[in-house]
Design a protein around this motif. Structure first.
Motif, PDB file in Angstrom:
ATOM      1  N   ARG A 147       0.832  -1.200   0.000  1.00  0.00           N
ATOM      2  CA  ARG A 147       0.000   0.000   0.000  1.00  0.00           C
ATOM      3  C   ARG A 147       0.873   1.259   0.000  1.00  0.00           C
ATOM      4  O   ARG A 147       0.601   2.225  -0.723  1.00  0.00           O
ATOM      5  N   ALA A 148       1.906   1.252   0.799  1.00  0.00           N
ATOM      6  CA  ALA A 148       2.802   2.416   0.858  1.00  0.00           C
ATOM      7  C   ALA A 148       3.471   2.650  -0.498  1.00  0.00           C
ATOM      8  O   ALA A 148       3.611   3.800  -0.943  1.00  0.00           O
ATOM      9  N   TYR A 149       3.898   1.570  -1.154  1.00  0.00           N
ATOM     10  CA  TYR A 149       4.459   1.701  -2.501  1.00  0.00           C
ATOM     11  C   TYR A 149       3.460   2.394  -3.441  1.00  0.00           C
ATOM     12  O   TYR A 149       3.822   3.275  -4.221  1.00  0.00           O
ATOM     13  N   ALA A 150       2.212   1.946  -3.384  1.00  0.00           N
ATOM     14  CA  ALA A 150       1.197   2.487  -4.289  1.00  0.00           C
ATOM     15  C   ALA A 150       0.891   3.945  -3.970  1.00  0.00           C
ATOM     16  O   ALA A 150       0.783   4.784  -4.873  1.00  0.00           O
ATOM     17  N   GLU A 151       0.748   4.260  -2.707  1.00  0.00           N
ATOM     18  CA  GLU A 151       0.340   5.606  -2.311  1.00  0.00           C
ATOM     19  C   GLU A 151       1.464   6.629  -2.500  1.00  0.00           C
ATOM     20  O   GLU A 151       1.207   7.775  -2.866  1.00  0.00           O
ATOM     21  N   ARG A 152       2.697   6.218  -2.272  1.00  0.00           N
ATOM     22  CA  ARG A 152       3.782   7.193  -2.241  1.00  0.00           C
ATOM     23  C   ARG A 152       4.550   7.311  -3.552  1.00  0.00           C
ATOM     24  O   ARG A 152       5.103   8.368  -3.842  1.00  0.00           O
ATOM     25  N   ILE A 153       4.627   6.227  -4.322  1.00  0.00           N
ATOM     26  CA  ILE A 153       5.402   6.309  -5.571  1.00  0.00           C
ATOM     27  C   ILE A 153       4.668   5.681  -6.763  1.00  0.00           C
ATOM     28  O   ILE A 153       5.268   5.450  -7.813  1.00  0.00           O
ATOM     29  N   TYR A 154       3.385   5.382  -6.604  1.00  0.00           N
ATOM     30  CA  TYR A 154       2.577   4.852  -7.702  1.00  0.00           C
ATOM     31  C   TYR A 154       3.120   3.551  -8.287  1.00  0.00           C
ATOM     32  O   TYR A 154       2.966   3.291  -9.488  1.00  0.00           O
ATOM     33  N   TYR A 155       3.768   2.758  -7.452  1.00  0.00           N
ATOM     34  CA  TYR A 155       4.132   1.410  -7.891  1.00  0.00           C
ATOM     35  C   TYR A 155       2.894   0.526  -7.771  1.00  0.00           C
ATOM     36  O   TYR A 155       2.217   0.529  -6.738  1.00  0.00           O
ATOM     37  N   SER A 156       2.618  -0.249  -8.806  1.00  0.00           N
ATOM     38  CA  SER A 156       1.443  -1.107  -8.796  1.00  0.00           C
ATOM     39  C   SER A 156       1.712  -2.377  -7.996  1.00  0.00           C
ATOM     40  O   SER A 156       2.779  -2.982  -8.125  1.00  0.00           O
ATOM     41  N   PRO A 157       0.738  -2.806  -7.178  1.00  0.00           N
ATOM     42  CA  PRO A 157       0.943  -3.980  -6.320  1.00  0.00           C
ATOM     43  C   PRO A 157       1.150  -5.249  -7.137  1.00  0.00           C
ATOM     44  O   PRO A 157       0.541  -5.439  -8.192  1.00  0.00           O
ATOM     45  N   THR A 158       1.966  -6.141  -6.599  1.00  0.00           N
ATOM     46  CA  THR A 158       2.175  -7.455  -7.227  1.00  0.00           C
ATOM     47  C   THR A 158       1.381  -8.539  -6.526  1.00  0.00           C
ATOM     48  O   THR A 158       1.442  -9.688  -6.931  1.00  0.00           O
ATOM     49  N   ILE A 159       0.647  -8.154  -5.472  1.00  0.00           N
ATOM     50  CA  ILE A 159      -0.147  -9.133  -4.728  1.00  0.00           C
ATOM     51  C   ILE A 159      -1.635  -8.911  -5.011  1.00  0.00           C
ATOM     52  O   ILE A 159      -2.063  -7.817  -5.342  1.00  0.00           O
ATOM     53  N   ARG A 160      -2.387 -10.010  -4.861  1.00  0.00           N
ATOM     54  CA  ARG A 160      -3.825  -9.946  -5.148  1.00  0.00           C
ATOM     55  C   ARG A 160      -4.641  -9.455  -3.954  1.00  0.00           C
ATOM     56  O   ARG A 160      -5.746  -8.938  -4.149  1.00  0.00           O
ATOM     57  N   ASN A 161      -4.163  -9.649  -2.755  1.00  0.00           N
ATOM     58  CA  ASN A 161      -4.966  -9.402  -1.550  1.00  0.00           C
ATOM     59  C   ASN A 161      -4.810  -7.978  -1.025  1.00  0.00           C
ATOM     60  O   ASN A 161      -4.511  -7.754   0.141  1.00  0.00           O
ATOM     61  N   LEU A 162      -4.988  -7.012  -1.891  1.00  0.00           N
ATOM     62  CA  LEU A 162      -4.884  -5.617  -1.486  1.00  0.00           C
ATOM     63  C   LEU A 162      -5.990  -4.828  -2.167  1.00  0.00           C
ATOM     64  O   LEU A 162      -6.172  -4.913  -3.375  1.00  0.00           O
ATOM     65  N   THR A 163      -6.721  -4.059  -1.381  1.00  0.00           N
ATOM     66  CA  THR A 163      -7.756  -3.176  -1.904  1.00  0.00           C
ATOM     67  C   THR A 163      -7.350  -1.743  -1.628  1.00  0.00           C
ATOM     68  O   THR A 163      -6.956  -1.406  -0.509  1.00  0.00           O
ATOM     69  N   LEU A 164      -7.454  -0.911  -2.650  1.00  0.00           N
ATOM     70  CA  LEU A 164      -7.074   0.495  -2.528  1.00  0.00           C
ATOM     71  C   LEU A 164      -8.253   1.376  -2.940  1.00  0.00           C
ATOM     72  O   LEU A 164      -9.163   0.920  -3.650  1.00  0.00           O
ATOM     73  N   PRO A 165      -8.245   2.638  -2.549  1.00  0.00           N
ATOM     74  CA  PRO A 165      -9.329   3.549  -2.964  1.00  0.00           C
ATOM     75  C   PRO A 165      -9.427   3.632  -4.489  1.00  0.00           C
ATOM     76  O   PRO A 165      -8.419   3.524  -5.196  1.00  0.00           O
ATOM     77  N   ALA A 166     -10.634   3.864  -4.969  1.00  0.00           N
ATOM     78  CA  ALA A 166     -10.867   3.862  -6.411  1.00  0.00           C
ATOM     79  C   ALA A 166     -10.023   4.914  -7.140  1.00  0.00           C
ATOM     80  O   ALA A 166      -9.538   4.663  -8.250  1.00  0.00           O
TER      81      ALA A 166
END
Length: 345
Positions: free
Chosen positions: A285-304
């Protein structure tokens, strides 16, 4: 430390199968040191917060960071093959797959519990920790209409406005391979790509780094190029709102950051615990929120609104364009010479 983090730490140890012959170093011991070769900047800060600090607090270990670019640590890992000073090295998508084949790093296993949540393409060559696709980026002010296809580089309104990425390098490799793909070739038939790229000349410029490209965009040197979507989104949101990150119909070229455990590490269990935390939802989540790296795991939900800026979900991940990296690596010296002679010259 969160309760989730404690569960993850415990889960890593519990996942070890009996079939795996473990030496004394397979146990995490107080005072152990783990040496990690990784990129600096925000990635380092996230890893210190979500991985290094929890491990140090729970196990009384020390984490040593060796920061820098991929070529340096890859060369060091190869020079130290079988007697590594690195316990973990972070490599790109094709370096990681090659390193496993060369006996420098280990293939992924289910001893890292969170690896069970990885997309299959993120389990090749190690443990993929971030998708960071390469795609078309452009200045909306300088194009006649939105760019929706890799073939748009050849549109008349972009004549003389293209900033092409140099080769080799992730951006240049993606641009070359996508050009081959859309013009009837492939990594096994690269001639169409070189012919079509040469037809784009004269270029507005050749770019060799993100900093170069963003400075060129700032100065309106050209209209469009090929870059990592993540870094370009951060640039667009902080410096240049006219820049668009395209989602071409042919797909974005896959690029993955991969955490790799070295062959011969004396800190096997600690290395696996490190990667398990890197693949935790909190770190992803921190990767996605701070540097826009897309998650490699399936079990993560983020805001639309954040999900819309990333590559998330089975369908989106399946559209990433992958390549035969054995072919790419084998031809890289020859293609590099040809790029210098026919494109950059």
């Amino acid at each position: 430390m969160t309760s989730t983090t404690r569960r993850l730490l415990l889960g890593a140890g519990a996942a070890a199968p009996f079939a795996f012959v473990r030496s004394a170093v397979a146990q995490i011991r107080r005072g152990d040191e783990l040496t990690v070769g990784v990129w600096g900047g925000m990635q380092e800060r996230i890893l210190r917060e979500f991985v290094a600090t929890p491990l140090e607090q729970q196990h009384g270990v020390k984490i040593n960071f060796v920061l820098g670019g991929t070529p340096e640590r890859r060369a060091r890992a190869y020079a130290e093959r079988g007697r590594p000073s690195f316990d973990i090295v972070y490599l790109n998508i094709f370096e990681s797959r090659q390193a496993v084949r060369d006996g420098v790093t280990q293939a992924p296993t289910d001893r890292v519990a969170n690896a069970a949540n990885l997309y299959p393409v993120a389990k090749l060559g190690g443990y993929g920790v971030a998708f960071n696709p390469v795609t078309i980026v452009y200045d909306r002010r300088a194009v006649a209409s939105p760019m929706t296809s890799w073939k748009d580089f050849w549109r008349p309104d972009l004549r003389g406005k293209v900033i092409w990425p140099t080769y080799p390098g992730a951006q240049g490799t993606a641009a070359l391979l996508m050009a081959a793909k859309i013009w009837g070739g492939s990594e096994n038939d690269i001639d169409p790509a070189f012919r079509q790229i040469a037809a784009l000349k004269p270029f507005a410029a050749i770019q060799g780094s993100q900093d170069q490209l963003y400075t060129m965009f700032d100065q309106q040197v050209g209209a469009a190029s090929v870059e990592f979507g993540s870094f370009t989104r951060a640039y667009a949101e902080s410096r240049n709102p006219n820049i668009v990150i395209a989602d071409p119909v042919e797909g974005q070229a896959i690029a993955t950051n991969v955490a790799c455990i070295t062959v011969g590490t004396q800190k096997q269990a600690l290395a696996e615990a490190w990667i398990n935390l890197h693949l935790s939802p909190e770190c992803q989540r921190a990767y996605a929120e701070r540097i826009y790296y897309s998650p490699t795991i399936r079990n993560l939900t983020l805001p639309a609104d954040l999900t819309a800026k990333l590559v998330m979900g089975e369908e989106a991940v399946s559209k990433l364009v992958d390549f035969d990296w054995d072919v790419v690596i084998r031809n890289q010296p020859r293609w590099s010479s040809r790029f210098t002679r026919e494109i950059a010259g």
